[in-house]
Design a protein around this motif. Structure first.
Motif, PDB file in Angstrom:
ATOM      1  N   ILE A 129       1.569   2.806  -4.127  1.00  0.00           N
ATOM      2  CA  ILE A 129       0.228   2.739  -3.633  1.00  0.00           C
ATOM      3  C   ILE A 129      -0.657   2.496  -4.681  1.00  0.00           C
ATOM      4  CG2 ILE A 129       0.930   4.710  -2.327  1.00  0.00           C
ATOM      5  CD1 ILE A 129      -0.314   6.683  -4.549  1.00  0.00           C
ATOM      6  N   GLY A 130      -1.900   2.112  -4.385  1.00  0.00           N
ATOM      7  CA  GLY A 130      -2.994   1.602  -5.202  1.00  0.00           C
ATOM      8  C   GLY A 130      -4.060   0.820  -4.459  1.00  0.00           C
ATOM      9  N   PRO A 131      -5.279   0.447  -5.241  1.00  0.00           N
ATOM     10  CA  PRO A 131      -6.075  -0.197  -4.518  1.00  0.00           C
ATOM     11  C   PRO A 131      -5.709  -1.740  -4.259  1.00  0.00           C
ATOM     12  CG  PRO A 131      -6.865   0.334  -6.801  1.00  0.00           C
ATOM     13  CD  PRO A 131      -5.464   1.199  -6.437  1.00  0.00           C
ATOM     14  N   SER A 132      -6.417  -2.380  -3.400  1.00  0.00           N
ATOM     15  CA  SER A 132      -6.066  -3.654  -3.329  1.00  0.00           C
ATOM     16  C   SER A 132      -6.437  -4.497  -4.633  1.00  0.00           C
ATOM     17  CB  SER A 132      -7.001  -4.192  -2.131  1.00  0.00           C
ATOM     18  OG  SER A 132      -6.750  -3.519  -0.852  1.00  0.00           O
ATOM     19  N   GLY A 133      -5.506  -5.611  -4.788  1.00  0.00           N
ATOM     20  CA  GLY A 133      -5.577  -6.436  -5.823  1.00  0.00           C
ATOM     21  C   GLY A 133      -4.911  -5.761  -7.117  1.00  0.00           C
ATOM     22  N   CYS A 134      -4.333  -4.598  -6.981  1.00  0.00           N
ATOM     23  CA  CYS A 134      -3.822  -4.047  -8.343  1.00  0.00           C
ATOM     24  C   CYS A 134      -2.308  -4.457  -8.689  1.00  0.00           C
ATOM     25  CB  CYS A 134      -3.933  -2.580  -8.239  1.00  0.00           C
ATOM     26  SG  CYS A 134      -2.634  -1.755  -7.045  1.00  0.00           S
ATOM     27  N   GLY A 135      -1.765  -5.449  -7.875  1.00  0.00           N
ATOM     28  CA  GLY A 135      -0.404  -6.094  -8.182  1.00  0.00           C
ATOM     29  C   GLY A 135       0.583  -5.340  -7.417  1.00  0.00           C
ATOM     30  N   ASN A 185      -1.296   3.605   3.079  1.00  0.00           N
ATOM     31  CA  ASN A 185      -1.597   4.816   3.848  1.00  0.00           C
ATOM     32  C   ASN A 185      -0.896   5.715   3.033  1.00  0.00           C
ATOM     33  OD1 ASN A 185      -1.151   6.919   5.757  1.00  0.00           O
ATOM     34  ND2 ASN A 185      -1.079   5.386   7.515  1.00  0.00           N
ATOM     35  N   MET A 186      -2.001   6.734   2.551  1.00  0.00           N
ATOM     36  CA  MET A 186      -1.289   8.042   1.563  1.00  0.00           C
ATOM     37  C   MET A 186      -0.515   8.918   2.298  1.00  0.00           C
ATOM     38  SD  MET A 186      -2.654   7.250  -1.227  1.00  0.00           S
ATOM     39  CE  MET A 186      -2.480   5.680  -0.807  1.00  0.00           C
ATOM     40  N   GLN A 187      -0.901   8.993   3.836  1.00  0.00           N
ATOM     41  CA  GLN A 187      -0.070   9.971   4.637  1.00  0.00           C
ATOM     42  C   GLN A 187       1.104   9.404   4.721  1.00  0.00           C
ATOM     43  OE1 GLN A 187      -3.140   8.980   5.441  1.00  0.00           O
ATOM     44  NE2 GLN A 187      -4.152  10.749   4.746  1.00  0.00           N
ATOM     45  N   TYR A 217      -7.434   8.571  -6.660  1.00  0.00           N
ATOM     46  CA  TYR A 217      -7.078   7.791  -5.654  1.00  0.00           C
ATOM     47  C   TYR A 217      -6.862   8.523  -4.489  1.00  0.00           C
ATOM     48  CZ  TYR A 217      -5.006   3.775  -3.149  1.00  0.00           C
ATOM     49  OH  TYR A 217      -4.873   3.088  -2.205  1.00  0.00           O
ATOM     50  N   ILE A 218      -5.769   9.578  -4.921  1.00  0.00           N
ATOM     51  CA  ILE A 218      -4.925  10.130  -3.772  1.00  0.00           C
ATOM     52  C   ILE A 218      -6.005  11.222  -2.848  1.00  0.00           C
ATOM     53  CG2 ILE A 218      -3.408  12.131  -3.199  1.00  0.00           C
ATOM     54  CD1 ILE A 218      -1.445  11.017  -5.436  1.00  0.00           C
TER      55      ILE A 218
END
Length: 259
Positions: free
Chosen positions: A36-42, A207-209, A253-254
């Motif tokens: 998981i993580g924001p867009s563009g973080c690899g 999607n965190m869920q 983030y979560i």
């Protein structure tokens, strides 16, 4: 079939740009690991390094080690095609071969890898793979129909059947449900839960869920600033990550405070 992946000190580049830096982790067999993580973080870049698809991009390269049950996948003697055969990939959007039937979609990888196969053996593998992807009962009476004629959720399960037909040891899934409706998403999540008894599964999701529902372990990726390389901030059992993360950035983030 399921195998452990150990990654140590991995950096990935696009030309001179370092996309991810110093990633180390262990991915356990017979489990689902979520990134998981924001867009563009690899996240997706790292996923593609696990089966040597990253280097298909011109100018892309990898430094560090990826071990599959102790075997270095980037050793000079290792053939990238054999790596991609043992570590299958399911992409964000369903991509059945549009000119092929449902049957031929599942059989395509087998024909490519093994050449001529007796029809009776091929029939058995296609049926087993479609059953493994929980699709057999829906398509068994129309195997000769185009794979592209299926619904989005069925197409994604067809792609999973195609991936498991060649009997990989690991399944990588890059946001496999992002283009699907909630019912199809639930079907794919149920399927992942069944497949983890046989495979090592790694999934990228926004999607965190979904990460909380399906994964056993979760890794949170982030980057210090735009243009900086992505890093693993924290990795732990999913239940612990979502209830008691050790890093404030993970908690933010979560809980939706950023990203």
């Amino acid at each position: 079939m399921s195998k452990q992946i150990q990654v140590s000190g991995l950096d990935a580049y696009y030309g001179s740009h370092k996309a991810i830096e110093d990633v180390s982790m262990t991915i356990e067999p017979r489990s689902i690991t979520a990134f998981i993580g924001p867009s563009g973080c690899g996240k997706s870049t790292f996923l593609r390094t696990l089966n040597r698809m990253h280097e298909v991009i011109p100018g892309a390269r990898v430094e560090g080690k990826v071990l599959l049950d102790g075997e270095d996948l980037y050793a000079p003697t290792v053939e990238p095609v054999s790596v991609r055969r043992s570590i299958g990939m399911v992409f964000q959007r369903p991509n059945p071969f549009p000119t092929m039937s449902i049957y031929e979609n599942v059989a395509a990888g087998l024909r490519l890898n093994r050449g001529r196969i007796a029809r009776s053996e091929l029939d058995g593998i296609v049926e087993t793979s479609l059953k493994g992807a929980n699709l057999w009962n829906e398509v068994k009476d129309r195997l000769s129909k185009p794979g592209a004629g299926l619904s989005g959720g069925q197409q994604q399960r067809l792609c999973i059947a195609r991936a498991i037909a060649v009997q990989p040891e690991v399944l990588l899934m890059d946001e496999p449900c992002s283009a699907l409706d909630p019912i199809s998403t639930l079907a794919i999540e149920d399927l992942m839960a069944k497949l983890k008894d046989q495979y090592t599964i790694v999934i990228v999701t926004h999607n965190m869920q979904q990460a909380a529902r399906v994964s056993d372990r979760t890794a949170f990726f982030n980057l210090a600033a735009q243009g900086q390389p992505g890093k693993v901030i924290e990795m732990d059992e999913t239940s612990r990550m979502f209830t008691n993360p050790t890093q404030k950035a993970t908690e933010d983030y979560i809980t939706g405070r950023f990203g």
